[in-house]
Structure formats: structure tokens, C-alpha cells
Design a protein around this motif. Structure first.
Motif, PDB file in Angstrom:
ATOM      1  N   ALA A 165       6.986   5.011  17.778  1.00 59.27           N
ATOM      2  CA  ALA A 165       6.801   3.833  16.918  1.00 59.27           C
ATOM      3  C   ALA A 165       5.811   4.133  15.796  1.00 59.27           C
ATOM      4  N   GLY A 166       4.761   4.879  16.099  1.00 57.25           N
ATOM      5  CA  GLY A 166       3.785   5.252  15.083  1.00 57.25           C
ATOM      6  C   GLY A 166       4.391   6.155  14.023  1.00 57.25           C
ATOM      7  N   TRP A 167       5.240   7.083  14.444  1.00 56.43           N
ATOM      8  CA  TRP A 167       5.906   7.979  13.507  1.00 56.43           C
ATOM      9  C   TRP A 167       6.821   7.186  12.575  1.00 56.43           C
ATOM     10  N   THR A 168       7.559   6.245  13.139  1.00 58.39           N
ATOM     11  CA  THR A 168       8.450   5.409  12.332  1.00 58.39           C
ATOM     12  C   THR A 168       7.658   4.641  11.286  1.00 58.39           C
ATOM     13  N   SER A 169       6.532   4.068  11.681  1.00 55.46           N
ATOM     14  CA  SER A 169       5.685   3.337  10.738  1.00 55.46           C
ATOM     15  C   SER A 169       5.152   4.256   9.646  1.00 55.46           C
ATOM     16  N   PHE A 170       4.752   5.461  10.022  1.00 55.81           N
ATOM     17  CA  PHE A 170       4.245   6.440   9.055  1.00 55.81           C
ATOM     18  C   PHE A 170       5.319   6.808   8.034  1.00 55.81           C
TER      19      PHE A 170
ATOM     20  N   GLU B 141       8.002   5.159   7.185  1.00 58.11           N
ATOM     21  CA  GLU B 141       8.292   3.997   6.326  1.00 58.11           C
ATOM     22  C   GLU B 141       7.223   3.819   5.250  1.00 58.11           C
ATOM     23  N   ALA B 142       5.953   4.033   5.616  1.00 59.20           N
ATOM     24  CA  ALA B 142       4.870   3.914   4.636  1.00 59.20           C
ATOM     25  C   ALA B 142       4.990   4.991   3.559  1.00 59.20           C
TER      26      ALA B 142
ATOM     27  N   LYS C  62       7.775   6.425   2.559  1.00 58.26           N
ATOM     28  CA  LYS C  62       8.922   6.046   1.709  1.00 58.26           C
ATOM     29  C   LYS C  62       8.556   4.951   0.717  1.00 58.26           C
ATOM     30  N   ARG C  63       7.702   4.015   1.122  1.00 58.04           N
ATOM     31  CA  ARG C  63       7.286   2.913   0.245  1.00 58.04           C
ATOM     32  C   ARG C  63       6.223   3.347  -0.765  1.00 58.04           C
TER      33      ARG C  63
END
Length: 69
Positions: free
Chosen positions: A53-58, A60-61, A63-64
Motif C-alpha cells: 500500500a505504501g509503494w502504491t501511494s509513493f 501515485e505521488a 505520477k502526480r
């Protein structure tokens, strides 16, 4: 958390790693609970295990463009 690198198959260079030879980040896609990350220049060195979950959040950040250098 870090752990001594174990022989995990299928390490790949991250698509977010820079094109320079000296900035290569590798990830391993098939760990059951985390995303192992390591420095490609030190394949026998430690790997950082990031919860999925932390990797996914990273990612996504990144990419943004939410992270600054």
C-alpha cells in the motif's frame, strides 16, 4: 525495514529510475506482501521492503508530481 538481500527472481529496473548508470533502482514484483527495492549497483546488498500500500501511494505521488527533489 531492511533485510539482507536474498536470491529473489525477476528484479527489474524501475521505470522511475533515471537513465544514468549511477541511479538505478530495482524492484521485485512478486513478493507476497511488500515491494522489495534495491540499488542495482549493489545487488548483493540490502533490500528495502516497502508495504504494498505504501509503494502504491509513493508511485501515485510520483505520477502526480507531488514530490520535490
Amino acid at each position: 525495514m531492511t533485510e539482507r538481500a536474498t536470491p529473489l527472481p525477476n528484479w527489474r529496473k524501475s521505470s522511475y529510475s533515471g537513465p544514468e548508470k549511477d541511479s538505478c533502482l530495482e524492484v521485485q514484483d512478486h513478493h507476497p506482501t511488500a515491494v522489495p527495492v534495491r540499488d542495482s549497483k549493489v545487488p548483493g546488498g540490502p533490500a528495502l521492503l516497502i508495504p504494498a500500500a505504501g509503494w502504491t501511494s509513493f508511485v501515485e505521488a510520483v505520477k502526480r508530481g507531488a514530490l520535490s527533489a
